[in-house]
Design an enzyme around this catalytic site. Structure first.
Site, PDB file in Angstrom:
ATOM      1  N   PRO A   1       0.817  -1.223   0.000  1.00 14.42           N
ATOM      2  CA  PRO A   1       0.000   0.000   0.000  1.00 14.42           C
ATOM      3  C   PRO A   1       0.843   1.262   0.000  1.00 14.42           C
ATOM      4  O   PRO A   1       1.926   1.312   0.582  1.00 14.42           O
ATOM      5  CB  PRO A   1      -0.811  -0.118   1.296  1.00 14.42           C
ATOM      6  CG  PRO A   1      -0.135  -1.145   2.126  1.00 14.42           C
ATOM      7  CD  PRO A   1       0.647  -2.025   1.219  1.00 14.42           C
TER       8      PRO A   1
ATOM      9  N   ARG B   1       1.242   7.012   1.875  1.00 15.00           N
ATOM     10  CA  ARG B   1       0.505   8.240   2.141  1.00 15.00           C
ATOM     11  C   ARG B   1      -0.926   8.237   1.641  1.00 15.00           C
ATOM     12  O   ARG B   1      -1.622   9.240   1.740  1.00 15.00           O
ATOM     13  CB  ARG B   1       1.252   9.425   1.508  1.00 15.00           C
ATOM     14  CG  ARG B   1       2.561   9.663   2.212  1.00 15.00           C
ATOM     15  CD  ARG B   1       3.419  10.682   1.493  1.00 15.00           C
ATOM     16  NE  ARG B   1       4.778  10.635   1.994  1.00 15.00           N
ATOM     17  CZ  ARG B   1       5.171  11.197   3.126  1.00 15.00           C
ATOM     18  NH1 ARG B   1       4.340  11.876   3.856  1.00 15.00           N
ATOM     19  NH2 ARG B   1       6.424  11.088   3.518  1.00 15.00           N
TER      20      ARG B   1
ATOM     21  N   HIS C   1      15.504   6.221   0.802  1.00 14.63           N
ATOM     22  CA  HIS C   1      14.993   6.050   2.165  1.00 14.63           C
ATOM     23  C   HIS C   1      15.446   4.754   2.803  1.00 14.63           C
ATOM     24  O   HIS C   1      14.867   4.313   3.790  1.00 14.63           O
ATOM     25  CB  HIS C   1      13.463   6.156   2.168  1.00 14.63           C
ATOM     26  CG  HIS C   1      12.959   7.521   1.798  1.00 14.63           C
ATOM     27  ND1 HIS C   1      11.746   7.751   1.212  1.00 14.63           N
ATOM     28  CD2 HIS C   1      13.542   8.733   1.941  1.00 14.63           C
ATOM     29  CE1 HIS C   1      11.588   9.049   0.999  1.00 14.63           C
ATOM     30  NE2 HIS C   1      12.673   9.666   1.433  1.00 14.63           N
TER      31      HIS C   1
END
Ligand code: ZN
Length: 242
Positions: free
Chosen positions: A33, A36, A121
């Protein structure tokens, strides 16, 4: 085949200096998913919002609670690369794609066979002891129901950039360099609203910016080709029989 896809195919055929920059949308087709999105992991199972739980101070203070969330929501051990990941790996093998710059932490580009992957990230596939620096794999996390500990007694932390943390400067610099030197920049699966995405794209000086995203982005007016379609199908169609 529509015109934009045909043009994308031509551009890919004619270039050996393509860089891909991708966001969460690249992984949604693998069942991961969007971090955000409203139907993503922003639901009320936890007493804190994800930005709080996934912050460095929360990790340090409530490590056990952090890992409970992290395992339930951030790890997707069964997720497989999709057509987008495989198409990009294939372009790298063909000597056309120089780098994948990604905001995702799921490691799926590596899993698909890409080599030069710049993970802005970090990655949920890598772990590190915050006391001695020893590196661990995901097995260390699955080996315990509580906080994973190093043999030195230190806490093991995911090698992902948490809220409040700065990006790895060397990864950031390599990303900037790849984008600056790119002839073709393909941007996919990101609305380009969130730092550091927008800032990075500004380092592109070429004249073939391609945006593949289901919704509009602030960079649409700079794009040479815009495709509003699923990224997996699009890249798969563009790469096949190049
Ligand atoms: Zn240690």
């Amino acid at each position: 085949m529509n015109d934009e896809l045909a043009r994308l195919k031509e551009v890919i055929r004619d270039s050996d200096n393509i860089v891909f920059f991708g966001g969460a949308g690249v992984s949604t087709e693998s069942g991961i998913p969007d971090f955000r999105s409203a139907d993503g992991i922003y639901n009320m199972e936890y007493p804190y919002p994800p930005e709080t739980i996934l912050s460095y101070s929360f990790f340090m203070q409530y490590t056990s609670e952090f890992y409970r969330f992290f395992k339930a929501k951030m790890l997707h051990p069964d997720a497989q690369p999709n057509k987008a990941h495989f198409a990009l790996a294939e372009l790298e093998r063909q000597g056309k794609l120089r780098a994948v710059v990604t905001q995702n932490v799921d490691g799926l580009h590596h899993k698909a066979g890409s080599v030069n992957v710049l993970e802005l990230h970090g990655s949920c596939d890598r772990y590190i002891c915050i006391r001695c620096g020893m590196e661990y794999t995901i097995e260390a996390v699955y080996a315990t129901d509580d906080v994973p500990r190093c043999s030195c007694g230190g806490t093991i932390k995911p090698d992902v950039v948490l809220f409040e943390e700065v990006l790895d400067q060397s990864v950031l610099e390599r990303s900037v360099r790849a984008i600056r030197k790119a002839e073709v920049l393909i941007v996919g699966g990101t609305s380009l609203n969130v730092y550091p995405a927008a800032g990075l794209i500004q380092h592109y000086y070429g004249d073939m910016l391609i945006l593949i995203n289901k919704s509009a982005t602030p960079f649409d007016r700079y794009a040479n080709i815009i495709i509003r379609d699923a990224i997996g199908e699009t890249l798969d169609a563009a790469v096949s029989q190049v």
